[in-house]
Design a protein around this motif. Structure first.
Motif, PDB file in Angstrom:
ATOM      1  N   ALA A 631       0.838  -0.968  -0.021  1.00 53.73           N
ATOM      2  CA  ALA A 631      -0.126   0.038  -0.078  1.00 53.73           C
ATOM      3  C   ALA A 631       0.824   1.137  -0.071  1.00 53.73           C
ATOM      4  CB  ALA A 631      -1.156   0.120   1.040  1.00 53.73           C
ATOM      5  N   SER A 632       0.500   2.405  -0.693  1.00 49.45           N
ATOM      6  CA  SER A 632       1.360   3.435  -0.502  1.00 49.45           C
ATOM      7  C   SER A 632       0.357   4.745  -0.845  1.00 49.45           C
ATOM      8  CB  SER A 632       2.285   3.391  -1.820  1.00 49.45           C
ATOM      9  OG  SER A 632       1.681   3.558  -3.009  1.00 49.45           O
ATOM     10  N   LEU A 633       0.717   5.700  -0.272  1.00 46.66           N
ATOM     11  CA  LEU A 633       0.127   6.900  -0.141  1.00 46.66           C
ATOM     12  C   LEU A 633       0.864   8.014  -0.605  1.00 46.66           C
ATOM     13  CD1 LEU A 633      -2.910   7.678   0.809  1.00 46.66           C
ATOM     14  CD2 LEU A 633      -1.855   8.499   2.985  1.00 46.66           C
ATOM     15  N   SER A 634       0.330   9.245  -1.288  1.00 45.88           N
ATOM     16  CA  SER A 634       1.117  10.361  -1.612  1.00 45.88           C
ATOM     17  C   SER A 634       0.117  11.568  -1.556  1.00 45.88           C
ATOM     18  CB  SER A 634       1.988   9.984  -2.937  1.00 45.88           C
ATOM     19  OG  SER A 634       1.495  10.960  -3.695  1.00 45.88           O
ATOM     20  N   ALA A 635       0.636  12.506  -0.862  1.00 46.64           N
ATOM     21  CA  ALA A 635      -0.450  13.514  -0.705  1.00 46.64           C
ATOM     22  C   ALA A 635       0.509  15.023  -1.405  1.00 46.64           C
ATOM     23  CB  ALA A 635      -0.570  13.923   0.587  1.00 46.64           C
ATOM     24  N   LEU A 636      -0.221  15.868  -2.171  1.00 50.37           N
ATOM     25  CA  LEU A 636       0.529  17.006  -2.685  1.00 50.37           C
ATOM     26  C   LEU A 636       0.095  17.921  -1.751  1.00 50.37           C
ATOM     27  CD1 LEU A 636      -0.171  16.498  -6.565  1.00 50.37           C
ATOM     28  CD2 LEU A 636       1.760  15.449  -4.912  1.00 50.37           C
ATOM     29  N   LEU A 637       1.019  18.534  -1.094  1.00 54.91           N
ATOM     30  CA  LEU A 637       0.640  19.682  -0.034  1.00 54.91           C
ATOM     31  C   LEU A 637       0.501  21.072  -0.449  1.00 54.91           C
ATOM     32  CD1 LEU A 637       2.015  17.671   3.043  1.00 54.91           C
ATOM     33  CD2 LEU A 637      -0.412  17.595   2.260  1.00 54.91           C
ATOM     34  N   ASN A 638       1.268  21.215  -1.589  1.00 54.72           N
ATOM     35  CA  ASN A 638       1.521  22.329  -2.101  1.00 54.72           C
ATOM     36  C   ASN A 638       0.086  23.312  -2.276  1.00 54.72           C
ATOM     37  OD1 ASN A 638       1.851  20.312  -4.023  1.00 54.72           O
ATOM     38  ND2 ASN A 638       1.394  21.811  -5.420  1.00 54.72           N
ATOM     39  N   ARG A 639      -0.839  22.649  -2.557  1.00 55.62           N
ATOM     40  CA  ARG A 639      -2.256  23.315  -2.711  1.00 55.62           C
ATOM     41  C   ARG A 639      -2.465  23.990  -1.320  1.00 55.62           C
ATOM     42  NH1 ARG A 639      -7.463  20.021  -4.319  1.00 55.62           N
ATOM     43  NH2 ARG A 639      -6.037  19.618  -6.186  1.00 55.62           N
ATOM     44  N   LEU A 650       5.722  22.157  -5.904  1.00 52.47           N
ATOM     45  CA  LEU A 650       5.378  20.792  -5.488  1.00 52.47           C
ATOM     46  C   LEU A 650       5.963  20.607  -4.146  1.00 52.47           C
ATOM     47  CD1 LEU A 650       4.350  17.949  -6.349  1.00 52.47           C
ATOM     48  CD2 LEU A 650       6.501  17.391  -6.682  1.00 52.47           C
ATOM     49  N   ILE A 651       4.746  20.052  -3.241  1.00 55.18           N
ATOM     50  CA  ILE A 651       5.487  19.735  -1.798  1.00 55.18           C
ATOM     51  C   ILE A 651       4.393  18.218  -1.715  1.00 55.18           C
ATOM     52  CG2 ILE A 651       5.429  20.009   0.439  1.00 55.18           C
ATOM     53  CD1 ILE A 651       5.095  22.892  -0.172  1.00 55.18           C
ATOM     54  N   LYS A 652       5.409  17.375  -1.855  1.00 48.82           N
ATOM     55  CA  LYS A 652       4.753  15.947  -1.546  1.00 48.82           C
ATOM     56  C   LYS A 652       5.233  15.204  -0.674  1.00 48.82           C
ATOM     57  CE  LYS A 652       4.876  11.625  -4.414  1.00 48.82           C
ATOM     58  NZ  LYS A 652       5.351  11.266  -5.880  1.00 48.82           N
ATOM     59  N   LEU A 653       4.184  14.488   0.158  1.00 47.41           N
ATOM     60  CA  LEU A 653       4.943  13.706   0.966  1.00 47.41           C
ATOM     61  C   LEU A 653       4.184  12.313   0.608  1.00 47.41           C
ATOM     62  CD1 LEU A 653       3.847  15.329   4.632  1.00 47.41           C
ATOM     63  CD2 LEU A 653       5.955  14.297   3.786  1.00 47.41           C
ATOM     64  N   ARG A 654       5.218  11.131   0.992  1.00 46.18           N
ATOM     65  CA  ARG A 654       4.619   9.951   0.534  1.00 46.18           C
ATOM     66  C   ARG A 654       5.011   8.902   1.504  1.00 46.18           C
ATOM     67  NH1 ARG A 654       9.534  10.589  -3.207  1.00 46.18           N
ATOM     68  NH2 ARG A 654      10.802   9.176  -2.128  1.00 46.18           N
ATOM     69  N   ALA A 655       4.234   7.672   1.479  1.00 47.47           N
ATOM     70  CA  ALA A 655       4.644   6.705   2.578  1.00 47.47           C
ATOM     71  C   ALA A 655       4.024   5.450   1.882  1.00 47.47           C
ATOM     72  CB  ALA A 655       3.852   6.997   3.819  1.00 47.47           C
ATOM     73  N   SER A 656       5.039   4.405   1.928  1.00 43.88           N
ATOM     74  CA  SER A 656       4.404   3.130   1.430  1.00 43.88           C
ATOM     75  C   SER A 656       4.835   1.870   2.269  1.00 43.88           C
ATOM     76  CB  SER A 656       4.798   2.972   0.064  1.00 43.88           C
ATOM     77  OG  SER A 656       6.244   2.663   0.051  1.00 43.88           O
ATOM     78  N   TRP A 657       4.223   0.938   2.202  1.00 49.89           N
ATOM     79  CA  TRP A 657       4.530  -0.324   3.026  1.00 49.89           C
ATOM     80  C   TRP A 657       4.402  -1.567   1.933  1.00 49.89           C
ATOM     81  CZ3 TRP A 657       1.793  -4.767   3.846  1.00 49.89           C
ATOM     82  CH2 TRP A 657       2.492  -6.059   4.724  1.00 49.89           C
ATOM     83  N   ALA A 658       5.144  -2.538   1.902  1.00 46.30           N
ATOM     84  CA  ALA A 658       5.071  -3.449   1.146  1.00 46.30           C
ATOM     85  C   ALA A 658       5.740  -4.609   1.176  1.00 46.30           C
ATOM     86  CB  ALA A 658       5.740  -3.140  -0.544  1.00 46.30           C
ATOM     87  N   GLN A 659       5.125  -5.755   1.124  1.00 41.29           N
ATOM     88  CA  GLN A 659       5.740  -7.294   1.412  1.00 41.29           C
ATOM     89  C   GLN A 659       5.738  -8.020   0.131  1.00 41.29           C
ATOM     90  OE1 GLN A 659       3.579 -10.134   4.181  1.00 41.29           O
ATOM     91  NE2 GLN A 659       5.185  -9.157   5.538  1.00 41.29           N
TER      92      GLN A 659
END
Lengths: 1025, 560
Positions: A631-639, A650-659
């Motif tokens: 699963a992965s998530l990305s958020a564009l916070l610049n808005r 662009l200001i982007k935060l991202r997080a992910s987890w994988a197996q």
């Protein structure tokens, strides 16, 4: 390349209207970039026709079109622009660069995704980036360009590289990245990854068989997070290579490219030129018995001496004898490509010839690559994309590394030997076995190799043929649903042969071997893609697919020794032929089903969820099916932070987890017995296996978590990207060494845990950009920390490789890492004093101590490109900091007395400080420098070097020449290129710390008589017609 | 559209039917046998060669580099020799590790076999189990005599991954129990079964004759008993020795590994594989101790064990630089003394610059001094010294015979019987066993009866003198009889202290290699390999606390 929806509608309407008017006219215009600089080579196409052209050198074009038709103007890196033909239209256009926000990258399964939507790290580089300063092995051109990718090589021509992404994940299995070409995984079986401390030969295969000229772009999926959809092959990350297609222009495009470089050793060890061949401070006197291989003789005094070849020679130094052995080697990679197309399809053909010489005499490589790619729009819904590549390569006399490799006899050649004298390596018209014997610098019938004999007289060749191809059929059911099926195949045939002729220094009777092996990989897959905008703000893409993967390998080898008639070399001329070795076809199948759901909310929040189930034939019925998720998530916070984009684009935060998982090879479950090829006295005999197999083997599991932040600011002139990750593998499949008292040497088990933690930082930007000058720069820093967290009770370490004398080994140790370097140290007594034996010689410790680790602490790269009108200039500096290497090369230089270091104590001898174990008091026994260096060189700690080095990896100075209409030349580029020009700094003496013994895990952190690193200088010419 | 739907649905179907049906089948190795395909007899050959005729790697590092030289049978260090001074006496982790790896690793072969044939095993057969017990005895005797304490009582059990080390005494008494069990299983049986179970030519020792296996078990029991005799706390040797002799030892049969004259050196090696491989840089000579004892006693085996010095003329240039300048006179004197003591025919002329030595061709038997180092090396030309007889170093595939590996000889067995009687462990005619032992030992090397008779009439051929003198003679004869089997030869020296000149060690560092930690003393054992520390370190450390530090000088339990 996003076209506003409303505009699209408008376009369609206009097109409909224009259908009624047919005023054909020639229109012309000028295409420039956003700064007004003309863009030569931009594509101009009349939409929905076969009509197209490209801009000339000054950015001008002209094309026939009717009023109402639209033309599209496109250029790589810029947004495509459409203009409707008609009165008042302005055809002088300036193209805007692709916004970073809309950058599209290739991701797992070949899916193109907007980079901003990804919740994990993907790096992409363009084909140009590897095609300017070119190497026949693409991996060499990736070095220093991508954060998190660690590439080492073993130096011989046609040899592969070791590519690891974010560290080593497995202790026994494969730890190298998967290579995927156009969505199809390619086979990496059958590659000899070397590592033998005696003779290490690394063959090519995998990425080395991909023609750099055909590469459009390379995408690196770093670890499981990005690669989760590849399931059990994703653990080590993936290198996705996308190859070129024909353009849709109806103009025949012809590109000629020639890349020629000249290679020389970048540096050689520092030699002494004061003392010559001999021992104990005296030159030998007797041709048969007294010539020594070491340079421990008397001072070179110019006296006349009887040499190994029976001639009187002056006993004087030959400072250049080692460098004279190497030649300036030319490598030429020439390719031609043809392409043409239309809206309904395209075709591209390319041929590449690669002729690469080694700096070693009579050692070279020749390859041919034929590539045909076709795409066709078969109906408005059905399209096909198909490619066939045939690659054939012949490597002649690839040098072996290691203690018995050819360079072992070059680097330590006595300082008074004229290398030309070694060219007479065998008596003329030999008849008796003794006369056949090799003449080396110690005598005839020597056990010391003569490097010219080994390269000119023996034979060692490898021929490989490889077919790579795929067909992809795509169907668009409607505007939201599409599906494709893709069949990919990869078939490699390898023939290898070697001959050691009678008189050889180790095989006086001569011997030869031949082997043939075939490996294949077939992938059949389908993928269904559904795209739905659920609400105004919520968009959904769903992919579901499956893959049948079948990998096979088989081989046959025959060898023998002792030639009946010692002047011709073929199998039936052998007196003793060993029973052939047969490897019947081994098959591994993996079936997979997978799905990926991508949700995007209001163009600022993106969520990806994937699941994949694999069924592997290598595991038992109970364990062969396994499911992995990510699963992965990305958020564009610049808005929210900078809505008007005053600073940040662009200001982007991202997080992910994988197996993901990692299965094993065939035949790892049940005990069997093999019939040895040669039973004793012709009897049928059986032996029992030393590995206790395990029917309950589980797949390895890799779990990875990644966080990242991406920033783009100042109108995208400054970019920043940071990733941190933590990745661990459990249930490692490994042959656990057990005390032989258990009845086995190894138990095959799922054990232990390996962890990799790291951070990657990329900083890029365009500090200067004016109408005629621009400077682009990017720098990365990547740090990885590898730990073997646990193994199994009572087992502290695994040994991968050990020197012949046992004084150093490469291990994985609990609490330490994979690739820990262990070696002997000068032993001390209880109070910490060094100890010497009764003879006054240092005593090496009986146990091996930890001396370093083969993996660098961090890697860095700094790329720069400047353009000034028609001139361009680029260079790459990269750094490898931390990590150690054991240099057996250096130990050999010292023990043979050729190194400059070995001048120490030459005249005086030395009485070492320390405790003499005989007297238990301070040592008073003097030793000679020969004894000193003999002992010193056997103690491993003295030859552990830091890998730290910073070098000018690549540079290119280019000039774009005007086109020549008379011969149809659209554009020409001439570049002066160079690789490995110099070190800004380097810790290791004698060696290049990146030149490992092989590409196997156990060959890292260990170098032994590697080829010198090559300094290449040459030119690259590209002509577009 | 329809077509495409067809293609896609076709694909799904392909998926469903392909499933995983063939997964078990493709994961079965086509070029291997399962337990159902095999008979126990096929494993016996490798069980024998794996221990006594391994491939070149351990063969070179075991017999050639270490134990034959420790035994004082052979020596090297001549001028054109590859090896650095003191090889084998100086500790080399790699070379030692190779021997440890081969010997400790043999257990997997042995265990696999014994687990097959033991009661309840896949190929259960009591007689084969008896064979496995005897092989186990042979193995642990050789293995523990080389290294000392090793895992024994808890070994061969896959459920114990970290077996404890047993004391040498426990190992020895354990071997005897195993041999007793084997002897009782065999009883009066002569074959291993019926049909495919019948062992014949796969048994390289005895062609499947179980009574001979029983004899071997008794000979081994006798060997163990004699070696243990007199060691601290030992209480079983008298019983074991007398039992063995009364149950029946190998009276006139030798347990030998007949050589395969064609097999690849990487399957099974002989001395000739090493001798002929590399132009002679790895050659060796007969050790001076061996040649002196043979020559001084007019032993006819001299001409069977060795060839005379090749001879020739060599001019040695005196060094003008370096440390040997000071030592040259001493070295020349050493060489001259050695030639003289060997009764060699030669001339030596010396000038200020050089020394010229001429030795007539094939006229002398001169042994190579043991444990020399690099200092005299330039003057020790191999052609001045005797080399092994052709039958020892003949190459394979030459049509020439190659001497077998001696596992247990009738000669040694009779000599052991004599030793047991002299030591008071058994009763009988020691003198008769002594003479029979020498006769068998000489017969093995095809010495003529007349020459044997002549030898037996000399002092050395007669078991006379004080008890100690008699034991010295027996030890010397056993040491001679085990020529080419350095493992046993070395054990005899450590146990008996004879030949004493060997056992005394060396001290003059101008000439001899004193060894990394031996400081001139006689090597008593080899060090454990690195694997022992890595995978079962705690138990090894516990063993060292009993046995003493892991160095070559640490004496084993039974050593003199």
């Amino acid at each position: 390349m996003k076209v506003n929806k409303n505009n699209k509608l408008l376009l369609v309407l206009l097109l409909l209207v224009s259908g009624f008017t047919f005023a054909q006219q020639t229109i012309s215009g000028l295409v420039t970039d956003e700064a007004g600089v003309p863009l030569p080579g931009a594509t101009v196409v009349v939409n929905q026709t076969n009509n197209g052209t490209t801009t000339d050198f000054d950015g001008n074009f002209s094309i026939s079109a009717s009023d109402g038709q639209s033309i599209s103007i496109s250029f790589v890196g810029y947004q495509t622009l459409s203009i409707v033909v008609g009165d008042g239209a302005d055809y002088n256009v300036s193209l805007q660069p692709d916004s970073l926000l809309d950058e599209v990258v290739v991701t797992a399964l070949g899916l193109s995704r907007e980079k901003k939507s990804l919740g994990y790290s993907v790096s992409e580089i363009s084909g140009d980036n590897i095609n300017t300063v070119k190497d026949h092995n693409i991996a060499s051109s990736l070095t220093g360009k991508i954060a998190g990718v660690n590439i080492t090589q073993s130096g011989s021509i046609g040899s592969g590289s070791r590519i690891t992404i974010r560290g080593n994940n497995s202790i026994g299995g494969n730890t190298q990245a998967l290579i995927v070409v156009d969505g199809v995984p390619i086979n990496a079986d059958g590659i000899d990854s070397g590592g033998s401390v005696y003779n290490s030969q690394v063959t090519g295969g995998g990425i080395t068989d991909i023609n750099p000229n055909d590469v459009e772009s390379i995408s690196v999926l770093k670890g499981p997070n990005a690669a989760a959809l590849y399931g059990s092959r994703a653990g080590n990350g993936v290198i996705l290579i996308t190859t070129k297609k024909g353009s849709k222009s109806d103009r025949l495009g012809v590109t000629l490219n020639t890349n020629v470089t000249f290679d020389d050793p970048m540096f050689l060890p520092e030699y002494q030129n004061q003392y010559g061949q001999g021992s104990l401070g005296a030159a030998g006197t007797d041709l048969v018995n007294d010539w020594y291989t070491g340079s421990w003789g008397q001072r070179l005094d110019g006296s006349s001496q009887l040499y190994f070849n029976g001639q009187q020679r002056s006993y004087s130094g030959q400072p250049d004898n080692v460098s004279d052995f190497f030649r300036t080697a030319m490598r030429a990679i020439t390719s031609v490509s043809l392409d043409k197309g239309s809206e309904s399809g395209s075709v591209r053909f390319s041929y590449t010839n690669n002729s690469t010489e080694s700096i070693l005499p009579n050692s070279d490589l020749e390859s041919h690559n034929f590539n045909l790619r076709g795409t066709a729009q078969l109906s408005d819904k059905l399209s096909i994309d198909s490619k066939a590549t045939y690659f054939t390569q012949n490597v002649n006399n690839r040098a072996s590394l290691g203690g018995e490799g050819v360079l072992a006899y070059v680097y330590t050649m006595p300082r008074n030997v004229d290398v030309n004298d070694l060219m007479d390596y065998q008596m003329a018209n030999p008849s008796t076995p003794a006369e056949f014997g090799v003449i080396s610098y110690d005598k005839r019938g020597s056990t010391t190799g003569n490097p010219y004999w080994m390269l000119m007289h023996d034979r060692n060749d490898e021929r490989r043929g490889r077919f790579l191809g795929f067909t992809k059929i795509n169907y668009e059911f409607n505007d939201w649903l599409s599906a494709f099926v893709r069949l990919g195949s990869d078939i490699t045939d390898i023939k290898r042969g070697s001959i050691e002729k009678p008189g050889h220094h180790f095989y006086p009777d001569g011997r030869m071997s031949k082997s043939q092996s075939t490996s294949t990989e077939l992938n059949s897959e389908f993928l269904i893609t559904a795209k739905k905008d659920i609400t105004d703000k919520l968009d959904l893409v769903f992919n579901a697919g499956g893959n049948l993967s079948k990998r096979t390998s088989e081989g046959l080898g025959i060898s023998g020794r002792n030639f009946k008639i010692p002047t011709r070399f073929f199998i039936s001329n052998l007196n003793e032929i060993n029973p052939p070795s047969e490897r019947p076809q081994a098959i591994k199948k993996v079936n997979s089903l997978y799905g990926a759901l991508n949700l995007s909310y209001d163009d600022f929040l993106y969520l990806d969820v994937t699941a994949r189930n694999d069924w592997s034939s290598t595991l038992g019925e109970e364990n062969r099916s396994y499911l992995y998720n990510s699963a992965s998530l990305s958020a564009l916070l610049n808005r929210f932070i900078d809505p008007s984009q005053e600073v940040f684009n662009l200001i982007k935060l991202r997080a992910s987890w994988a197996q993901v998982g990692n299965d094993t090879s065939p035949y790892q479950l049940y005990q069997t017995f093999s019939v040895p090829g040669q039973g004793y006295l012709g009897l049928t005999t059986l032996g029992s296996p030393s590995v206790k197999l395990n029917p309950d083997l589980l797949p390895e599991t890799v779990t990875s978590t990644e966080f990242g932040l991406e920033l783009s600011a100042l109108e995208n002139r400054l970019t920043f990207d940071i990733s941190i990750y933590d990745m661990s593998t459990i249930d490692l499949i490994f042959n656990v060494p057990v005390p032989p008292a258990t009845g086995f040497s190894f138990f095959k088990e799922n054990v232990g845990k390996v962890q990799n933690k790291g951070v990657e930082i990329n900083l890029g930007g365009t500090p200067i950009k004016t109408s005629n000058f621009s400077w682009n720069t990017s720098v990365f820093f990547a740090k990885n920390e590898n730990t073997l967290v646990e193994l199994i009770d009572d087992l502290e370490s695994i040994t991968y490789n050990t020197t012949n004398s046992g004084n150093a080994s490469i291990r994985a140790t609990v609490g330490g890492g994979l690739g820990d370097i262990y070696g002997t140290v000068w032993d001390t007594d209880d109070s910490g004093n060094n100890i010497v034996n009764a003879n006054g010689l240092p005593i090496a410790s009986s146990s091996l101590e930890i001396l370093g680790n083969a993996n660098p602490d961090w890697l860095g790269g700094w790329s720069n490109s400047f353009s000034f009108g028609d001139l361009s200039f680029s260079f790459l500096i990269d750094a490898r900091i931390g990590g150690q290497i054991y240099s057996q090369t250096s130990a050999g230089l010292d023990s043979s007395g050729v190194s400059e270091r070995s001048l120490l104590y030459r005249d005086s001898g030395v009485t070492l400080n320390g405790t003499n174990t005989e007297t238990n008091s301070a040592n008073t026994v003097p030793i000679t420098s020969q004894q000193y260096w003999g002992s010193y060189s056997s103690i491993a700690e003295n030859y552990i070097y830091d890998q730290d080095n910073i070098r000018l990896r690549e540079f290119a100075l280019g000039y774009r020449l005007p086109g020549l209409d008379e011969i149809g030349l659209q554009s020409a580029t001439l570049q002066l290129i160079g690789r490995n020009l110099f070190f800004f700094s380097k810790s290791a003496e004698d060696i290049d710390p990146e030149a490992m013994l092989g590409t196997a895990l156990g060959a890292q952190g260990f170098t032994s008589n590697a080829l010198p690193t090559l300094r290449s200088v040459g030119f690259n010419v590209t002509l577009n017609f | 559209m329809k077509k495409v739907n067809l293609i896609l649905s076709g694909f799904f179907v392909l998926f469903l039917i392909s499933c995983t049906d063939d997964f078990n089948e493709i994961n079965e190795q086509p070029n291997a046998l399962s337990a159902d395909d095999v008979s126990a007899k096929f494993f016996v050959t490798n069980l024998q060669t794996g221990l006594f005729a391994p491939n070149r790697y351990p063969y070179w590092r075991g017999p050639v580099i270490h134990v034959d030289r420790y035994a004082g049978h052979t020596a090297f260090g001549f001028s054109a020799n590859w090896w650095s001074d003191g090889l084998g006496y100086d500790y080399s982790a790699g070379y030692t590790g190779a021997v440890y790896g081969y010997m400790s690793g043999y257990n997997s072969q042995l265990t696999a076999f014994s687990n097959f044939v033991k009661p309840g095993g896949t190929l259960e057969n009591e007689q084969y189990y008896a064979i496995s017990l005897i092989m186990k005895g042979l193995y642990y005797q050789m293995y523990s005599d080389t290294f000392g304490m090793v895992p024994f009582s808890e070994s061969s059990n896959p459920d114990i991954t970290n077996p404890k080390y047993d004391s040498h005494k426990e190992i020895y008494s354990g071997i005897i129990s195993g041999l007793d069990e084997a002897i009782s299983i065999i009883g009066s049986n002569s074959t291993t079964g019926t049909g495919p179970e019948v062992l014949t030519d796969n048994d390289l020792f005895f062609n499947g004759d179980l009574q001979k296996w029983k004899g071997l078990a008794n000979s081994l029991k006798l060997r163990i008993a004699l070696r243990a005799n007199g060691a601290p706390g030992e209480d079983f040797s008298a019983k074991a020795a007398s039992e063995a002799l009364s149950s029946g030892v190998l009276g006139d049969t030798d347990a030998l590994i007949k050589r395969d004259l064609e097999i690849s050196t990487w399957s099974s090696a002989v001395y000739g594989d090493i001798w002929h491989a590399f132009y002679g840089g790895g050659h060796w000579n007969l050790a001076a101790t061996m040649v002196d004892i043979l020559r001084d006693n007019n032993d006819p085996r001299l001409y069977k064990y060795a060839v005379p010095s090749k001879g020739g003329t060599v001019t040695i240039k005196k060094p003008t630089e370096g440390e040997n300048v000071a030592l040259i006179d001493k070295h020349i004197a050493f060489l001259k003394d050695h030639f003289d003591e060997s009764g060699a025919e030669y001339t030596m002329t010396e000038t200020a610059e050089d020394v010229t030595i001429t030795m007539p061709d094939n006229a002398n038997y001169v042994g190579f001094p043991t444990r020399t180092n690099a200092r005299p090396k330039p003057y020790l030309h191999t052609d001045f010294f005797s080399k092994p007889a052709d039958v020892i170093v003949n190459p394979k595939n030459s049509g020439k015979p190659i001497f077998p590996w001696i596992v247990m000889s009738a000669g040694d067995t009779h000599l052991m019987a004599a030793e047991a009687i002299v030591k008071g462990l058994a009763s009988g005619d020691a003198e008769s066993h002594y003479k029979t032992g020498i006769r068998h030992a000489m017969k093995l090397w095809e010495v003529d009866d007349a020459e044997i008779d002549a030898y037996l009439s000399t002092d050395m051929g007669t078991l006379s003198g004080s008890t100690e003198k008699q034991l010295e003679k027996i030890a010397t004869q056993r040491w001679l009889a085990n020529y080419t089997n350095g493992y046993e030869g070395w054990a005899i020296v450590r146990d008996s202290g004879y030949p004493s000149e060997l056992y005394e060690g060396v001290s003059d560092r101008d000439i001899y290699a004193l060894g990394t930690t031996l400081n001139g003393a006689y090597p008593q054992r080899m060090r454990y390999g690195g694997g022992a520390y890595n995978s079962n370190g705690d138990n090894l450390e516990a063993a060292l606390s009993v046995q003493g530090p892991d160095v070559q000088g640490t004496k084993l339990w039974w050593a003199k």
